[in-house]
Design a protein around this motif. Sequence first.
Motif, mmCIF file in Angstrom:
data_model
loop_
_atom_site.group_PDB
_atom_site.id
_atom_site.type_symbol
_atom_site.label_atom_id
_atom_site.label_comp_id
_atom_site.label_asym_id
_atom_site.label_seq_id
_atom_site.Cartn_x
_atom_site.Cartn_y
_atom_site.Cartn_z
ATOM 1 N N HIS A 155 0.830 -1.227 -0.103
ATOM 2 C CA HIS A 155 0.034 -0.082 0.192
ATOM 3 C C HIS A 155 0.795 1.303 -0.180
ATOM 4 O O HIS A 155 2.239 0.994 0.259
ATOM 5 C CB HIS A 155 -0.339 -0.166 1.290
ATOM 6 C CG HIS A 155 -1.939 -1.158 1.151
ATOM 7 N ND1 HIS A 155 -3.144 -0.880 2.487
ATOM 8 C CD2 HIS A 155 -1.995 -1.967 0.187
ATOM 9 C CE1 HIS A 155 -3.313 -2.706 2.235
ATOM 10 N NE2 HIS A 155 -3.343 -2.551 0.652
ATOM 11 N N PRO A 172 1.035 3.523 5.185
ATOM 12 C CA PRO A 172 -0.602 3.144 5.201
ATOM 13 C C PRO A 172 -0.111 1.884 6.288
ATOM 14 O O PRO A 172 1.199 1.375 6.872
ATOM 15 C CB PRO A 172 -0.058 1.875 3.605
ATOM 16 C CG PRO A 172 2.011 2.486 3.331
ATOM 17 C CD PRO A 172 2.135 3.641 4.242
ATOM 18 N N ASP A 190 -7.540 -0.420 6.297
ATOM 19 C CA ASP A 190 -6.054 -0.009 6.562
ATOM 20 C C ASP A 190 -5.760 1.231 7.277
ATOM 21 O O ASP A 190 -6.490 2.076 7.396
ATOM 22 C CB ASP A 190 -5.435 0.673 5.024
ATOM 23 C CG ASP A 190 -3.359 0.718 5.251
ATOM 24 O OD1 ASP A 190 -3.866 1.680 5.666
ATOM 25 O OD2 ASP A 190 -3.037 0.150 4.369
#
Length: 377
Positions: A155, A172, A190
Motif C-alpha cells: 500500500h 499505510p 488499513d
Amino acid sequence: MNKGNWICMAVIGLGAWLPAFGAGNYTVYTGTYTKAGNPGIQGFRWNSADGSLKPLGLMAETPNPSWLVIDPTGKYLYSAGEDSKGTVSAFSIDPSTGKLTLLNTEPAQGSGPCHLSLDRSGRFLFVANYSSGSITVFPLGADGRLGEASDHVQHEGRDTSPGANASRQEGPHAHFIFSSPDNRFVLVADLGLNEVLVYRFDPNEGSLKPNDPPFWKARAGSGPRHLAFSPDGKYLFVVNELSATVTMLAFDAHRGSLKEIQDLSMVPPDFKGENTGAEIQIDASGKHVYASNRGHDSIAVFAVQKGSMKLVQIASTLGKEPRHFTLDPSGDYLLAENQNSDDIAVFHVDKKTGRLRPSGLTVPVTAPVCLVFNPAR
C-alpha cells in the motif's frame, strides 16, 4: 510496539475427529506476546456444557504469535510471528494431544504481520503486515505447508484528510484481511490510509487486483482495524481503532462496493479517558455485534435490526486491555483476552438480547492476544 501492531481471531467450520472429547469439548489455542515464562502458543480444553477452560500447557515455542488461524479440517494451524523479522509459520496439530509441530516458516514479505485468514476454499493464506502497510498471499500445500508467496501488494500514501491522526496515519498500516463470503473479493482494513480496500481475488492463481471502486473511505481519524461480515453477507461491520466507533456498511456483492449506513460510539458519552477499539465479531444469528474497548476495558454490544444498529450494553471485561475476544462455537459464551492483566475472562451470552454476564471464571495466561477453537475439536 504501538497499539496498532496486534490482533487475532478465527473459528472455521465444525468437524468431529475427536469424539472422545464430547460434543461440547474443543481444543483452544491462545496467541500471545512472548516474554519471560511465556515462550509461545498455549493450549486449553474448552467445555461449552459448563463453560470451563482447563490449561493444557505450552503447545509450541514461537516468537510473538499474535494471530492464529486453523484450517477447516483442524489439521493445521498458522501463526503470525510479529517479531522484527516478520514471519508466518505453519504447524501440524497432533489429533490426540493437540500439540503443534512446526512444518515450515516463510517471510511475511513485510514487517509487523498482525492478521491472518484463509480464503473460503482453505487453499490460500492472507497476511496483513501492519508496520510496512502491505499484504501477502501464500498458497497452502496438501501437507499444510506454506508455499512461496503467490502475490504481494504494498500500500502507498497516507491519509491527508483534515482530522487525520498525524502519528498513526502517517503512512499505510494494513491491519486486517479476509475474503468476501463468495470468495470473489478480498477486503483489507488499513488503519493508516483510513480505508477499507477491496481487491478482486483469483482463487486459481492466488492473485489480487484492485477493485473498481478500490476502497471505502472512513470518517477522518477513524482508523479501520477489524472487520466482520453479517451471516447473509449483506453488511460489513468495522471497528475503528482511533475513534472507538463501529461502522455498519452495506456490501454490494456484485460490485464489491461499500456504502456507509451508520457509525456509533463504543463508549459511554461521559467517558473522558484514553480509549481505542480492538476486536469485532457478530453472532451466528446476525442480530448482535460485539466490539472491544482498550482503555475503557469493555465490550460494546449492538443489536442489529432492519438494517441498523442500536447499542444495548457496554460490559466490563473484568481485566485490562481486551485486545481480542471470541464467541465459542455454541454461541453461549464469550471469552475475552485481557492482555495487560494476563487473563481470559468468560461470559455468558443471552442469545435473545446479546447481553453479557460474567460466568465467574477467569483463567491466567501471560499476555493473551488471540484465541481460536479447533474446528475439529
